[in-house]
Every structure is written in C-alpha cells, then in structure tokens.
Design a protein around this motif. Structure first.
Motif, PDB file in Angstrom:
ATOM      1  N   ARG A 112      13.134   8.128 -14.728  1.00 43.12           N
ATOM      2  CA  ARG A 112      11.386   7.476 -15.406  1.00 43.12           C
ATOM      3  C   ARG A 112      11.064   7.593 -15.922  1.00 43.12           C
ATOM      4  O   ARG A 112      10.543   7.811 -17.433  1.00 43.12           O
ATOM      5  N   ARG A 116      10.685   7.730 -20.901  1.00 44.60           N
ATOM      6  CA  ARG A 116       9.206   7.485 -20.977  1.00 44.60           C
ATOM      7  C   ARG A 116       9.102   8.733 -21.744  1.00 44.60           C
ATOM      8  O   ARG A 116       8.557   8.386 -23.252  1.00 44.60           O
ATOM      9  N   HIS A 120       8.801   8.251 -26.196  1.00 46.73           N
ATOM     10  CA  HIS A 120       8.120   8.681 -26.487  1.00 46.73           C
ATOM     11  C   HIS A 120       7.903   9.604 -28.274  1.00 46.73           C
ATOM     12  O   HIS A 120       7.450   9.203 -28.700  1.00 46.73           O
TER      13      HIS A 120
END
Length: 134
Positions: A112, A116, A120
């Motif tokens: 996870r 992320r 980004h």
C-alpha cells in the motif's frame, strides 16, 4: 501474408497485488508440506488430509489471482486465520501460521505504501509534463 496480431498491453499490477500474491504462493507451498506432515503423523485419514490440503492449496493459488480485487484481499485475511487454525491439527502451525500472518501484514502495508508513492510520482510526472506543454 497475414499481419502479425497486435497484443494488448499487459495490465499493470500494483505493488500490493504482487506482494500479496507472492505471500499466498509461499503459503500454498507450505500447505503442501503440511498436508504431507498431517498424513505422515496420521492426524487425519489419508483422504481427508490430502483432500483438505488440496482444496486449501487451490484456494490459496486462486486467491493469488484475486488479490487485485478488494474481496480477494479480504479472502486472503480469512486464509491467514485458516492457516493459523491448522494448529489444531499440528500445534507447530500456530507459530508458522503467525509467522506467515506477519509476512502477509508486512506485504500488505508495504504494498500500500509503495502504491501511494508510485501514484504520487505518476501525478508529479503528469503535472510536470502538462505544465511544460505549450
């Protein structure tokens, strides 16, 4: 002559999906050896030991393909509990199951976090490219 067929690009797998499917594959290999152990120790009759082991291996392998969906991840959590519950047959599996639960949690959290970070980075690249366009 016929034209070569264009292949569709492969679906990009997330880091979470990759890590969790690896953990489930390792657990399927573990269950194979636990099945042989349960049979060898005569904890269960042969049919029940090999049948139950085979079903669990197939479910683990199938879930390795399903972790791309939320229900597949939830099934993975349930399978972690099942793996620990095998300790009722072979008490050492309480420890081994807990160890694989720790691996599952690590893969889940790390995957996870990487997803992320990658999202980004992709958004920064898209923003930078868009700003530079005339």
């Amino acid at each position: 002559m016929t034209e070569p067929r264009m292949r569709a690009p492969r679906r990009q797998r997330s880091a979470t999906e990759s890590l969790l499917s690896i953990a489930l594959l390792l657990e399927a290999i573990l269950v194979f050896f636990v099945t042989i152990t349960v049979f060898g120790l005569k904890v269960l009759p042969a049919g029940l030991a090999f049948g139950g082991g085979a079903v669990l291996v197939v479910i683990l392998l199938l879930d390795g393909r399903l972790v791309r969906y939320p229900f597949g991840v939830w099934l993975g959590w349930v399978l972690q509990v099942v793996l620990i519950a095998v300790g009722l047959l072979v008490p050492l599996m309480y420890f081994v199951g807990a160890l694989f639960l720790a691996i599952w949690i690590y893969c889940f959290v790390t995957g996870r976090r990487l997803d992320r970070r990658n999202a980004h980075l992709r958004s920064e690249t898209t923003t930078t490219t868009t700003e530079e366009s005339p």
